[in-house]
Design an enzyme around this catalytic site. Structure first.
Site, PDB file in Angstrom:
ATOM      1  N   ARG A   1       0.797  -1.228   0.000  1.00  0.00           N
ATOM      2  CA  ARG A   1       0.000   0.000   0.000  1.00  0.00           C
ATOM      3  C   ARG A   1       0.829   1.277   0.000  1.00  0.00           C
ATOM      4  O   ARG A   1       0.573   2.194  -0.767  1.00  0.00           O
ATOM      5  CB  ARG A   1      -0.913   0.058   1.240  1.00  0.00           C
ATOM      6  CG  ARG A   1      -2.210  -0.653   1.078  1.00  0.00           C
ATOM      7  CD  ARG A   1      -2.603  -1.279   2.376  1.00  0.00           C
ATOM      8  NE  ARG A   1      -1.622  -2.287   2.709  1.00  0.00           N
ATOM      9  CZ  ARG A   1      -1.670  -3.539   2.271  1.00  0.00           C
ATOM     10  NH1 ARG A   1      -2.675  -3.923   1.555  1.00  0.00           N
ATOM     11  NH2 ARG A   1      -0.717  -4.430   2.562  1.00  0.00           N
ATOM     12  N   THR A   2       1.825   1.352   0.865  1.00  0.00           N
ATOM     13  CA  THR A   2       2.542   2.627   1.006  1.00  0.00           C
ATOM     14  C   THR A   2       3.266   2.955  -0.292  1.00  0.00           C
ATOM     15  O   THR A   2       3.126   4.057  -0.838  1.00  0.00           O
ATOM     16  CB  THR A   2       3.531   2.554   2.188  1.00  0.00           C
ATOM     17  OG1 THR A   2       2.817   2.079   3.332  1.00  0.00           O
ATOM     18  CG2 THR A   2       4.125   3.906   2.487  1.00  0.00           C
TER      19      THR A   2
ATOM     20  N   LYS B   1      26.063  -4.530  -1.750  1.00  0.00           N
ATOM     21  CA  LYS B   1      27.539  -4.589  -1.863  1.00  0.00           C
ATOM     22  C   LYS B   1      28.213  -3.891  -0.675  1.00  0.00           C
ATOM     23  O   LYS B   1      29.418  -3.731  -0.653  1.00  0.00           O
ATOM     24  CB  LYS B   1      27.986  -3.903  -3.153  1.00  0.00           C
ATOM     25  CG  LYS B   1      27.409  -4.489  -4.416  1.00  0.00           C
ATOM     26  CD  LYS B   1      27.871  -3.658  -5.613  1.00  0.00           C
ATOM     27  CE  LYS B   1      26.890  -3.737  -6.759  1.00  0.00           C
ATOM     28  NZ  LYS B   1      27.017  -2.614  -7.692  1.00  0.00           N
TER      29      LYS B   1
ATOM     30  N   ARG C   1      11.376   3.634   3.205  1.00  0.00           N
ATOM     31  CA  ARG C   1      11.029   2.683   4.286  1.00  0.00           C
ATOM     32  C   ARG C   1      12.282   1.876   4.623  1.00  0.00           C
ATOM     33  O   ARG C   1      12.978   1.416   3.720  1.00  0.00           O
ATOM     34  CB  ARG C   1       9.909   1.737   3.863  1.00  0.00           C
ATOM     35  CG  ARG C   1       9.671   0.626   4.895  1.00  0.00           C
ATOM     36  CD  ARG C   1       8.459  -0.205   4.613  1.00  0.00           C
ATOM     37  NE  ARG C   1       7.236   0.552   4.861  1.00  0.00           N
ATOM     38  CZ  ARG C   1       6.014   0.026   4.802  1.00  0.00           C
ATOM     39  NH1 ARG C   1       5.853  -1.253   4.503  1.00  0.00           N
ATOM     40  NH2 ARG C   1       4.955   0.765   5.046  1.00  0.00           N
TER      41      ARG C   1
ATOM     42  N   HIS D   1       5.190   5.879  11.375  1.00  0.00           N
ATOM     43  CA  HIS D   1       4.682   5.726   9.998  1.00  0.00           C
ATOM     44  C   HIS D   1       3.762   6.931   9.772  1.00  0.00           C
ATOM     45  O   HIS D   1       2.543   6.807   9.726  1.00  0.00           O
ATOM     46  CB  HIS D   1       3.931   4.398   9.892  1.00  0.00           C
ATOM     47  CG  HIS D   1       3.639   3.933   8.506  1.00  0.00           C
ATOM     48  ND1 HIS D   1       3.801   4.724   7.386  1.00  0.00           N
ATOM     49  CD2 HIS D   1       3.179   2.731   8.043  1.00  0.00           C
ATOM     50  CE1 HIS D   1       3.461   4.029   6.315  1.00  0.00           C
ATOM     51  NE2 HIS D   1       3.083   2.820   6.696  1.00  0.00           N
TER      52      HIS D   1
HETATM   53  N1   CP Z   1      -0.179   0.075   5.723  1.00  0.00           N
HETATM   54  C1   CP Z   1       1.027  -0.241   5.239  1.00  0.00           C
HETATM   55  O1   CP Z   1       2.068   0.326   5.600  1.00  0.00           O
HETATM   56  O2   CP Z   1       0.979  -1.230   4.285  1.00  0.00           O
HETATM   57  P1   CP Z   1       2.223  -1.742   3.456  1.00  0.00           P
HETATM   58  O3   CP Z   1       3.170  -2.405   4.415  1.00  0.00           O
HETATM   59  O4   CP Z   1       1.656  -2.702   2.433  1.00  0.00           O
HETATM   60  O5   CP Z   1       2.871  -0.544   2.822  1.00  0.00           O
END
Ligand code: CP
Length: 302
Positions: free
Chosen positions: A51-52, A80, A101, A129
């Protein structure tokens, strides 16, 4: 917000949250706009995501920008031995904004300190997040008509779940009452409870799910974060601790909405998907409008 990184939900004020939500609602009405023409956004995902990453990429595509990046550290020169600093400085040369991320808590803050362009934290370990948090606020405001004075039940992995930590901080500006529903092993960490104590915000702690959601406006389910457990046996003990079922929703409030940042494993029965109180797939869609708003504000385009 212009040219500033978004690393923690604490980086924004209450007024800034509300401004993001206002702009997100404009994008919901008109999602296709050419404001990112000529801009390049880098998505650096050192951890898996559906999603993100895809909602950021959808947001950029709908605004006429271009995307570069990687979805797995193993396909980058990190494999590496390249440092995070060198990776960030290199990508600075290729893009206007970095969405990152990373599994390590604090990595996004560090990246923002070495980067010459803004960093958006798309999740750093069990820490924060913030863009998920803003889309959660958007979903709550849209379904409840307000963010003020709501009763919110946070359920599941309250220890490692970064989305609940960000949401608690953000909602603490709007006088909520929280129910924390978790097993002993996954309780809300003390630092977050102390923050609520300091602000005079009420919270209750429970272990039973069905008995404690009857007067909630929002039930926010979470996945037990298998990847954060050091001992696999500890994960096995708690992995299916809560499974939300339709019969548990029978005497709940009419306005109740069930949120979940997703991915779901077993914590919401698939039969609940058809219940009018289920909102998690719409919540994922709201991520596109909210991320359009965040990008536009950081790049000074709105
Ligand atoms: N909600 C969320 O962070 O989903 P993902 O891990 O799929 O990005």
């Amino acid at each position: 917000m212009k040219n500033k990184s978004l690393v923690s939900i604490n980086d924004y004020s209450k007024d800034e949250y509300l401004e993001i939500l206002r702009v997100a609602s404009e994008f919901e009405k008109e999602p296709i706009q050419d404001i990112l023409k000529g801009k390049v956004i880098a998505t650096l995902f050192f951890e898996p995501s559906t999603r993100t990453r895809l909602s950021f990429e959808s947001a950029v595509n709908r605004l006429g920008g271009r995307i570069i990046g990687f979805t797995d550290a193993a396909s980058s020169s990190v494999k590496k031995g390249e440092s995070l600093k060198d990776t960030i400085l290199t990508v600075n040369n290729y893009s206007d904004l970095i969405v990152m991320r990373h599994p390590l808590e604090g990595s996004a803050r560090y990246a923002s300190e070495v980067s010459n362009i803004p960093i958006i934290n798309a999740g750093d370990g069990a820490n924060q997040h913030p863009t998920q948090c803003l889309l959660d606020l958007y979903s709550i405001q849209k379904t409840q008509g307000t963010l003020e004075n709501l009763k919110i039940s946070l359920v599941g992995d309250l220890k490692y779940g970064r989305t609940v930590h960000s949401l608690l901080i953000a909602m603490s500006h709007f006088n909520p009452t929280f129910n924390f529903i978790a097993p002993d092993e996954l309780k809300m960490p003390n630092e977050y409870k102390m923050l609520l104590d300091k602000k005079g915000i009420k919270y209750n702690e429970y272990s039973n799910l069905a008995e404690n959601i009857k007067d909630s406006d929002i039930v926010y389910m979470t996945r037990v974060q298998q990847e954060r457990f050091v001992d696999p046996l500890e994960y096995e003990k708690v992995k299916n601790i809560y499974i939300l079922k339709n019969n548990m929703l029978e005497d709940t409030l009419d306005n109740l909405k069930i949120l979940h940042p997703l991915p779901r494993v077993n914590e919401i029965d698939v039969d609940v998907d058809k219940n009018k109180k289920a909102y998690y797939f719409e919540q994922a869609l709201n991520g596109v409008f909210t991320r359009q708003a965040i990008i536009a504000k950081i790049l000074g385009l709105k």
